[in-house]
Design an enzyme around this catalytic site. Sequence first.
Site, PDB file in Angstrom:
ATOM      1  N   LYS A  16       0.860  -1.190   0.000  1.00 59.25           N
ATOM      2  CA  LYS A  16       0.000   0.000   0.000  1.00 59.25           C
ATOM      3  C   LYS A  16       0.886   1.227   0.000  1.00 59.25           C
ATOM      4  O   LYS A  16       2.031   1.184   0.465  1.00 59.25           O
ATOM      5  CB  LYS A  16      -0.890   0.021   1.248  1.00 59.25           C
ATOM      6  CG  LYS A  16      -2.169   0.798   1.052  1.00 59.25           C
ATOM      7  CD  LYS A  16      -3.201  -0.054   0.321  1.00 59.25           C
ATOM      8  CE  LYS A  16      -4.495   0.680   0.104  1.00 59.25           C
ATOM      9  NZ  LYS A  16      -5.522  -0.224  -0.427  1.00 59.25           N
TER      10      LYS A  16
HETATM   11  P1  NAD Z   1     -13.087   7.749  -2.682  1.00 63.45           P
HETATM   12  O1  NAD Z   1     -12.079   8.769  -2.351  1.00 63.45           O
HETATM   13  O2  NAD Z   1     -13.517   7.555  -4.098  1.00 63.45           O
HETATM   14  O3  NAD Z   1     -14.432   8.004  -1.834  1.00 63.45           O
HETATM   15  C1  NAD Z   1     -14.424   8.110  -0.442  1.00 63.45           C
HETATM   16  C2  NAD Z   1     -15.831   8.525   0.000  1.00 63.45           C
HETATM   17  O4  NAD Z   1     -15.878   8.556   1.426  1.00 63.45           O
HETATM   18  C3  NAD Z   1     -16.230   9.920  -0.479  1.00 63.45           C
HETATM   19  O5  NAD Z   1     -17.596   9.926  -0.827  1.00 63.45           O
HETATM   20  C4  NAD Z   1     -15.996  10.779   0.750  1.00 63.45           C
HETATM   21  O6  NAD Z   1     -16.785  11.955   0.778  1.00 63.45           O
HETATM   22  C5  NAD Z   1     -16.425   9.803   1.831  1.00 63.45           C
HETATM   23  N1  NAD Z   1     -15.933  10.170   3.143  1.00 63.45           N
HETATM   24  C6  NAD Z   1     -14.714  10.668   3.490  1.00 63.45           C
HETATM   25  N2  NAD Z   1     -14.666  10.922   4.800  1.00 63.45           N
HETATM   26  C7  NAD Z   1     -15.859  10.556   5.306  1.00 63.45           C
HETATM   27  C8  NAD Z   1     -16.419  10.568   6.599  1.00 63.45           C
HETATM   28  N3  NAD Z   1     -15.744  11.035   7.640  1.00 63.45           N
HETATM   29  N4  NAD Z   1     -17.693  10.108   6.752  1.00 63.45           N
HETATM   30  C9  NAD Z   1     -18.378   9.647   5.688  1.00 63.45           C
HETATM   31  N5  NAD Z   1     -17.911   9.608   4.436  1.00 63.45           N
HETATM   32  C10 NAD Z   1     -16.663  10.059   4.257  1.00 63.45           C
HETATM   33  O7  NAD Z   1     -12.522   6.388  -2.059  1.00 63.45           O
HETATM   34  P2  NAD Z   1     -12.886   4.897  -2.476  1.00 63.45           P
HETATM   35  O8  NAD Z   1     -11.911   4.461  -3.500  1.00 63.45           O
HETATM   36  O9  NAD Z   1     -14.343   4.771  -2.732  1.00 63.45           O
HETATM   37  O10 NAD Z   1     -12.489   4.127  -1.127  1.00 63.45           O
HETATM   38  C11 NAD Z   1     -13.386   3.988  -0.042  1.00 63.45           C
HETATM   39  C12 NAD Z   1     -12.957   2.821   0.820  1.00 63.45           C
HETATM   40  O11 NAD Z   1     -12.901   1.636   0.022  1.00 63.45           O
HETATM   41  C13 NAD Z   1     -11.559   2.954   1.438  1.00 63.45           C
HETATM   42  O12 NAD Z   1     -11.561   2.317   2.701  1.00 63.45           O
HETATM   43  C14 NAD Z   1     -10.676   2.178   0.473  1.00 63.45           C
HETATM   44  O13 NAD Z   1      -9.494   1.702   1.098  1.00 63.45           O
HETATM   45  C15 NAD Z   1     -11.615   1.042   0.122  1.00 63.45           C
HETATM   46  N6  NAD Z   1     -11.286   0.367  -1.144  1.00 63.45           N
HETATM   47  C16 NAD Z   1     -11.255   1.023  -2.332  1.00 63.45           C
HETATM   48  C17 NAD Z   1     -10.973   0.322  -3.493  1.00 63.45           C
HETATM   49  C18 NAD Z   1     -10.999   0.974  -4.858  1.00 63.45           C
HETATM   50  O14 NAD Z   1     -10.926   0.245  -5.852  1.00 63.45           O
HETATM   51  N7  NAD Z   1     -11.140   2.282  -4.981  1.00 63.45           N
HETATM   52  C19 NAD Z   1     -10.681  -1.046  -3.445  1.00 63.45           C
HETATM   53  C20 NAD Z   1     -10.717  -1.697  -2.207  1.00 63.45           C
HETATM   54  C21 NAD Z   1     -11.031  -0.982  -1.065  1.00 63.45           C
END
Ligand code: NAD
Length: 432
Positions: free
Chosen positions: A122
């Site tokens: 990561k």
């Molecule tokens: P992103 O940046 O696209 O979206 C994050 C979302 O969370 C946004 O809508 C943001 O406004 C919201 N957010 C931020 N702080 C917040 C809070 N305090 N309360 C509520 N909402 C809040 O990120 P993402 O890629 O969707 O990732 C989200 C989660 O999924 C993370 O834990 C990431 O590690 C995990 N993840 C992502 C992927 C991927 O392919 N993008 C893969 C596996 C896991």
Amino acid sequence: MPSIFQPFDQELPGKTEWDSPMFRLAQQQFLKAAQIMELDENIRDRLLFPQRSLTVSFPCRRDEYSQVETVFGYRVQHVLTMGPTKGGIRYHQDVNLGEVSALAMWMTWKCALMELPFGGAKGGVRIDPTKLSRAELQRLTRRYAMEITDIIGPDRDIPAPDMGTNEQVMAWFMDTYSQQVGYAVPAIVTGKPVVLGGSLGRTEATGRGLVYLICEAANHLGMDLTKSTAVVQGFGNVGSNAARFLAENRVKIIGVSDVSTGLHNANGLEVNSLLEYVREHGVLKGYPGAEEVSNSELLELKCDILAPCALQNQITAKNAGRLDCRLLAEGANGPTTLEADQILIEKDVFLLPDILGNAGGVTVSYFEWVQDTQNLTWTLEEINNRLHKIMVGAFDRTLLRSQRDKLDMRTAALIEGIQRVAKAKLLRGLFP
Ligand code: NAD
């Protein structure tokens, strides 16, 4: 399914370089699984820490030319035994070495659970990307890519998007690396735009994979999805796509949230109109036709499916008892603490744990890497069919182990992953 919680009495090692609440959670989950599966102690101690951790500090020039900020960045490779390492890059103001290391450890178990030929890694930069202009974001990305360039590579360690990063960031990353070696290297990152060697279906893969699993879980629990309601926390890449695919399966979305607000409408929210609103306004706040709720109230709404898809540490001993869902589908990494897990087990909430729930992303990243390294292009149908097969296979293995060994789903998924890594480590032996 009623689960028998195994008592967990492993002491964590004392304070280390990686120490942080999230790293402690990852270690505790691992130690609990290691104890239950009676993992060889030498292997256990070896897997408790990342193999390589790189911390960098570098300057980032703001658009105001005289303003230069020193920022901190990380790249952590947890296990180098399984093949190249793989894992996303996070831009967030709270990123630290411990958080990145926890995420790298989870990537190891996730890749092993999905039977992908990668170890976990990561990366992250401690910065709030929403405060940067496009030009600043590009400069930051290019410099960070340069700083970690010595330890990454298509055969070594392949980054991808995570919170705060997206396709555009991956394109700049790929360009920076390619400029250094003198030719285009699409396989250096996954989650790129399709014209640069990205894969069809990668952007929405994490949300899609989560919904494939929700369908399997619903089938197992005898839930009729067309009569079910869902609440989704986070409306970024994972959350918005999960909501979209749930709606396609005729699940009624009654709550969504992002960093700006939570929205609740018992009669259902129209996902396409939410997406349209966010495209125009950037955030959900101000969306008409729904009641505003806080993020903590949102998690406690009565629903059939609760999908935390934002941040870690959202479901804790404080609020777990008040959750009112049948199925908890973790799209985010580390949204639930160990204490909360125990409460949810006692409440008989069926769990799709993060290392399984959000594994659709890395699975299609793997497809992207395979296509890039072999100059292949697969159709969206091929990709989704392969994704479905791998997700369902991992779900079946996890459920089978959970039922056979009377384990909760998280521990069962962890053991599936850890067992594969431990076996590989024993087969490779010790150098020198
Ligand atoms: P992103 O940046 O696209 O979206 C994050 C979302 O969370 C946004 O809508 C943001 O406004 C919201 N957010 C931020 N702080 C917040 C809070 N305090 N309360 C509520 N909402 C809040 O990120 P993402 O890629 O969707 O990732 C989200 C989660 O999924 C993370 O834990 C990431 O590690 C995990 N993840 C992502 C992927 C991927 O392919 N993008 C893969 C596996 C896991």
